[in-house]
Design a protein around this motif. Structure first.
Motif, short mmCIF file in Angstrom:
data_model
loop_
_atom_site.label_atom_id
_atom_site.label_comp_id
_atom_site.label_asym_id
_atom_site.label_seq_id
_atom_site.Cartn_x
_atom_site.Cartn_y
_atom_site.Cartn_z
N ASP A 47 19.00 6.05 6.52
CA ASP A 47 19.43 4.91 5.71
C ASP A 47 18.74 3.62 6.14
O ASP A 47 18.70 2.65 5.37
N ALA A 48 18.17 3.61 7.33
CA ALA A 48 17.42 2.43 7.77
C ALA A 48 16.14 2.26 6.96
O ALA A 48 15.55 1.17 6.97
N PHE A 49 15.70 3.32 6.27
CA PHE A 49 14.51 3.20 5.44
C PHE A 49 14.78 2.43 4.14
O PHE A 49 13.82 1.98 3.49
N ARG A 50 16.03 2.27 3.76
CA ARG A 50 16.34 1.66 2.46
C ARG A 50 15.70 0.28 2.29
O ARG A 50 15.00 0.03 1.29
N PRO A 51 15.91 -0.67 3.21
CA PRO A 51 15.30 -1.99 3.00
C PRO A 51 13.80 -2.02 3.25
O PRO A 51 13.14 -3.01 2.91
N LEU A 52 13.24 -0.96 3.82
CA LEU A 52 11.82 -0.93 4.14
C LEU A 52 11.00 -0.20 3.08
O LEU A 52 9.77 -0.19 3.17
N SER A 53 11.68 0.40 2.11
CA SER A 53 10.99 1.24 1.13
C SER A 53 11.05 0.61 -0.25
O SER A 53 12.02 -0.04 -0.62
N ARG A 54 10.00 0.86 -1.01
CA ARG A 54 10.02 0.46 -2.42
C ARG A 54 10.80 1.46 -3.26
O ARG A 54 11.19 1.16 -4.39
N PHE A 55 10.98 2.66 -2.71
CA PHE A 55 11.82 3.67 -3.35
C PHE A 55 12.44 4.51 -2.25
O PHE A 55 11.77 4.90 -1.30
N PHE A 56 13.75 4.76 -2.39
CA PHE A 56 14.45 5.61 -1.42
C PHE A 56 15.43 6.49 -2.16
O PHE A 56 16.16 6.04 -3.07
N ASP A 79 2.31 2.83 -9.03
CA ASP A 79 2.53 1.59 -9.79
C ASP A 79 2.00 0.41 -8.98
O ASP A 79 2.54 0.09 -7.92
N PRO A 80 0.95 -0.28 -9.43
CA PRO A 80 0.38 -1.38 -8.65
C PRO A 80 1.37 -2.49 -8.31
O PRO A 80 1.24 -3.13 -7.27
N ALA A 81 2.34 -2.71 -9.17
CA ALA A 81 3.30 -3.78 -8.94
C ALA A 81 4.45 -3.37 -8.03
O ALA A 81 5.13 -4.22 -7.45
N GLU A 82 4.68 -2.08 -7.88
CA GLU A 82 5.85 -1.60 -7.15
C GLU A 82 5.53 -0.87 -5.86
O GLU A 82 6.41 -0.61 -5.05
N THR A 83 4.29 -0.52 -5.65
CA THR A 83 3.97 0.44 -4.60
C THR A 83 4.24 -0.08 -3.20
O THR A 83 4.30 -1.29 -2.96
N GLY A 84 4.36 0.84 -2.27
CA GLY A 84 4.68 0.57 -0.87
C GLY A 84 5.16 1.88 -0.27
O GLY A 84 4.73 2.96 -0.66
N ALA A 85 6.05 1.78 0.69
CA ALA A 85 6.63 3.00 1.27
C ALA A 85 7.58 3.65 0.27
O ALA A 85 8.45 2.99 -0.30
N VAL A 86 7.40 4.93 0.07
CA VAL A 86 8.28 5.73 -0.78
C VAL A 86 8.90 6.80 0.11
O VAL A 86 8.19 7.60 0.71
N THR A 87 10.23 6.80 0.20
CA THR A 87 10.94 7.67 1.15
C THR A 87 11.84 8.65 0.43
O THR A 87 12.71 8.25 -0.35
N ILE A 88 11.62 9.93 0.70
CA ILE A 88 12.52 10.98 0.21
C ILE A 88 13.14 11.65 1.43
O ILE A 88 12.46 12.36 2.17
N ALA A 89 14.40 11.38 1.67
CA ALA A 89 15.11 11.99 2.80
C ALA A 89 15.51 13.42 2.44
O ALA A 89 16.03 13.67 1.35
N LEU A 90 15.27 14.34 3.39
CA LEU A 90 15.47 15.76 3.11
C LEU A 90 16.38 16.39 4.16
O LEU A 90 15.94 16.70 5.27
N PRO A 91 17.67 16.59 3.84
CA PRO A 91 18.56 17.29 4.78
C PRO A 91 17.98 18.64 5.18
O PRO A 91 17.41 19.36 4.35
N GLU A 92 18.14 18.98 6.46
CA GLU A 92 17.44 20.17 6.95
C GLU A 92 17.97 21.46 6.32
O GLU A 92 17.21 22.42 6.17
N ASP A 93 19.23 21.50 5.92
CA ASP A 93 19.71 22.71 5.26
C ASP A 93 19.21 22.79 3.82
O ASP A 93 18.82 23.85 3.33
N VAL A 94 19.17 21.66 3.13
CA VAL A 94 18.69 21.65 1.74
C VAL A 94 17.22 22.02 1.68
O VAL A 94 16.78 22.70 0.73
N LEU A 105 0.84 -1.19 0.00
CA LEU A 105 0.00 0.00 0.00
C LEU A 105 0.88 1.25 0.00
O LEU A 105 1.89 1.30 0.70
N PRO A 106 0.52 2.27 -0.77
CA PRO A 106 1.38 3.44 -0.93
C PRO A 106 1.37 4.36 0.28
O PRO A 106 0.32 4.62 0.88
N ALA A 107 2.53 4.88 0.64
CA ALA A 107 2.67 5.91 1.67
C ALA A 107 3.93 6.70 1.34
O ALA A 107 4.98 6.11 1.06
#
Length: 632
Positions: A148-157, A179-194, A114-116
């Motif tokens: 980086d702990a999100f990497r194995p838990l996400s469908r996209f990181f 994408d029905p075949a790929e969906t799941g957790a999608v993680t975009i890490a955002l450095p606080e200065d960026v 399920l997408p998040a």
């Protein structure tokens, strides 16, 4: 090229506000809002961007306050399920513990397909302040952060190290979310200065963009092979999973079942694929399933899995299929799932589109009159057992089955039951009589304790015209109940039924069956002499008072012979109310639901000084002998 000067956070939020999902004629916002808890990592970035948009256009990307980072993701998942994966929420958290608190939610989203969208803040990309508060420092690799702990838990990181990376990262993230075949957790890490850094954003990036849900058609040769196998079958059975719900395939599934007489069993995620009283519906499959489903699955020579990932509960740890010649026709949009059980008959396609083709190709085929009669017999026997389990016993402490029956009889067909962990998922899979395709929401891919109330909020957000009934045991309630305050703050109606048995009922029962004698599963005072929690004195916990402290309406059901009648009355009061209501009832954890004749493989100590463990081991070895190997 026209551009606009913006921060990374402002650009990302405005981008998300303009993303749309298309599923045939259905069009809706992919990300209709953002859950957030602010800290130093995101208050000046995403927090500022959300505030700015709230001032200029408050309807474009609404912000919703949360009390727990894990719960934010649970809400997004509950919402996504009700929208059949077409939409979800974004969740933002601060650096370090805030981000880490979302890890469980990420795992849950990915396990459930399920997408998040997760937007955890990260440490400074420039490292001008190094280390920052809450930074994880690993001497062997200083580039590793909590995220980086999100990497194995996400469908996209991915991590936005420079502003210019946002364009490709955001577009790639949206592709996976839709994408029905790929969906799941999608993680975009955002450095606080960026997050707070400004750059020139092409206006094209901020324009409305549509993402079409892929509905791939079955390949001709794969479909023909599957049809031949089904037509030659003596005892075909359909196992309907979540993919049936997500692809809006329940109507065509019903037509195929009626056309052919092929019986249907459902997984937890597939609950609602067929209504409970349909002649071809056998009930739940596997370890928490019905005897009707499991007896017929045991003899099936062709199992047609539709949109299922074949978890160990669905397959009863590979003991559900006892026919030595059984073949699997696996219909799934994800190749990973389509090839499970060593299938030589995978159909990598959308569930609905494939069922439409099967409806045409199986015209004129029907199961034998003997099988049809057996299905009716097994179904009637199981329905009778459920009726008996629902019948009030008059005991002061009713069984959980009685409680489920009272909630069932007091609910409306379109109400949504929400659950996730403990003994209730098994009882609901066996007993709950689903009357609507979206009426059953049991999160059982991750079976996360604490999901229920937060997930229920997401369900209610996704279906504000339905009553949402959350059933939760005291063990799971204690894990995560803070989102009751969210319900109060936003005036979200939720009906929460707390079933208290003063311990972990599911694991207590499991502990007993594996020879560990319920050790560590009771809520008791600590026995200093015995160095355990096995004493007779229960803790004086008052969960009703806890719920009342959040400002929700609370109805307490006192132990008495009339407890079940009182529960029915309480449900009626809660349904008539416009506010969140918690109903508290005590149960007897030693009164079990009917046996569905399924098994679950939990390895037991091979040697033990406890007689109870030795006896359990002997039984385990005997049961394990019935497991089906992958091949042969």
């Amino acid at each position: 090229m026209a551009t606009k000067r913006m921060t990374v956070s402002q650009a990302l939020i405005e981008f998300l506000a303009n993303q749309w999902t298309l599923d045939g004629d259905l069009r809706e916002r992919t990300i209709p809002g953002v859950f957030g808890i602010f800290g130093h990592g995101n208050v000046a970035g995403l927090g500022q961007a959300l505030k700015q948009l709230n001032v200029s256009d408050p309807d474009l990307m609404p912000y919703y306050q949360a009390r727990n980072e894990q719960a934010m993701v649970h809400q997004a998942v509950g919402f996504a399920r009700m929208h059949r994966r077409r939409a979800t929420f974004a969740s933002t958290a601060s650096v370090g513990p805030g981000a880490a608190n979302m890890l469980t939610g990420a795992a849950l989203a990915t396990a459930n397909r399920l997408p998040a969208l997760l937007l955890p803040s990260d440490t400074f990309a420039t490292r001008v302040a190094d280390p920052v508060l809450q930074q994880l420092e690993l001497p062997h690799d200083t580039g590793i952060t909590v995220n980086d702990a999100f990497r194995p838990l996400s469908r996209f990181f991915d991590r936005v190290q420079r502003p210019e990376q946002l364009f490709s990262i955001a577009l790639a993230a949206m592709r996976v979310l839709t994408d029905p075949a790929e969906t799941g957790a999608v993680t975009i890490a955002l450095p606080e200065d960026v997050q707070a850094e400004a750059f020139d954003v092409p206006l094209e990036f901020l324009q409305p963009r549509e993402w079409h849900i892929r509905r791939p058609l079955p390949e001709r040769h794969a479909l023909a092979s599957a049809v031949n196998a089904i037509r030659a079958a003596r005892l075909p059975v359909i196992v309907a999973g979540g993919g049936v719900i997500y692809s809006l395939a329940e109507d065509v599934l019903r037509r195929v079942a009626e056309l052919t007489g092929i019986p249907v069993a459902t997984t937890q995620a597939g609950g609602g694929s067929l209504v409970w009283d349909h002649p071809q519906y056998l009930g739940g499959a596997g370890a928490t399933g019905s005897s009707a489903a499991n007896r017929i699955l045991a003899d099936a020579d062709v199992v047609i899995g539709i949109g299922t990932r074949y978890s160990d509960f669905t397959t009863a740890s590979r003991t559900a299929f006892q026919n030595p010649d059984v073949r699997f026709v696996n219909i799934n949009v994800a190749p990973f799932d389509a090839y499970k059980h060593g299938s030589q008959l995978p159909i990598i396609a959308d569930a609905r589109e494939t069922l439409v083709e099967l409806e045409r190709e199986l015209a004129g085929f029907s199961v034998s009159t003997e099988l049809a009669a057996r299905v009716a017999r097994e179904k009637a026997e199981w329905d009778g057992l459920v009726d008996d389990a629902f019948a009030p016993s008059g005991l002061a402490l009713p069984s959980q089955s009685e409680i489920v029956g009272a909630v069932q009889s007091s609910s409306d067909p379109r109400d949504v039951i929400v659950q996730a962990a403990g003994s209730l998922p098994g009882d609901l899979h066996k007993l709950w009589r689903v009357r609507d395709s979206l009426g059953y929401h049991v999160e059982y891919a991750f079976s996360c304790m604490g999901y229920e109330i937060a997930g229920g909020l997401g369900v209610r957000r996704g279906a504000p015209d339905r009553d949402v009934i959350v059933m939760v045991g005291d063990g799971s309630y204690l894990m995560l109940h803070t989102e009751l305050l969210t319900a109060v703050a936003e005036g979200i109606k939720l009906i929460v039924v707390i079933v208290q048995n003063h311990g972990f009922a599911s694991i207590g029962h499991l502990s007993e069956t594996v020879g560990s004698e319920r050790f560590g599963t009771r809520y008791r005072y600590h026995d200093a002499e015995g160095r355990n929690f096995e004493g007779p004195s229960m803790l004086p916990v008052d969960l009703a008072a806890n719920a009342r402290s959040y400002g929700v309406d609370v109805i307490e059901i006192k132990p008495s012979p009339a407890a079940i009648d009182d529960l029915r009355s309480a449900i009626a009061v809660a349904k008539a109310s416009e506010s969140a209501t918690v109903i508290h009832i005590n149960s007897d954890p030693l009164l079990y639901s009917p046996d569905g004749e399924g098994w679950w493989d939990v390895p037991i100590a091979e040697v033990s000084e406890l007689d109870s463990t030795s006896r359990a081991r002997s039984e385990y070895v005997e049961l394990r002998a019935s497991q089906r190997p992958l091949l042969g």
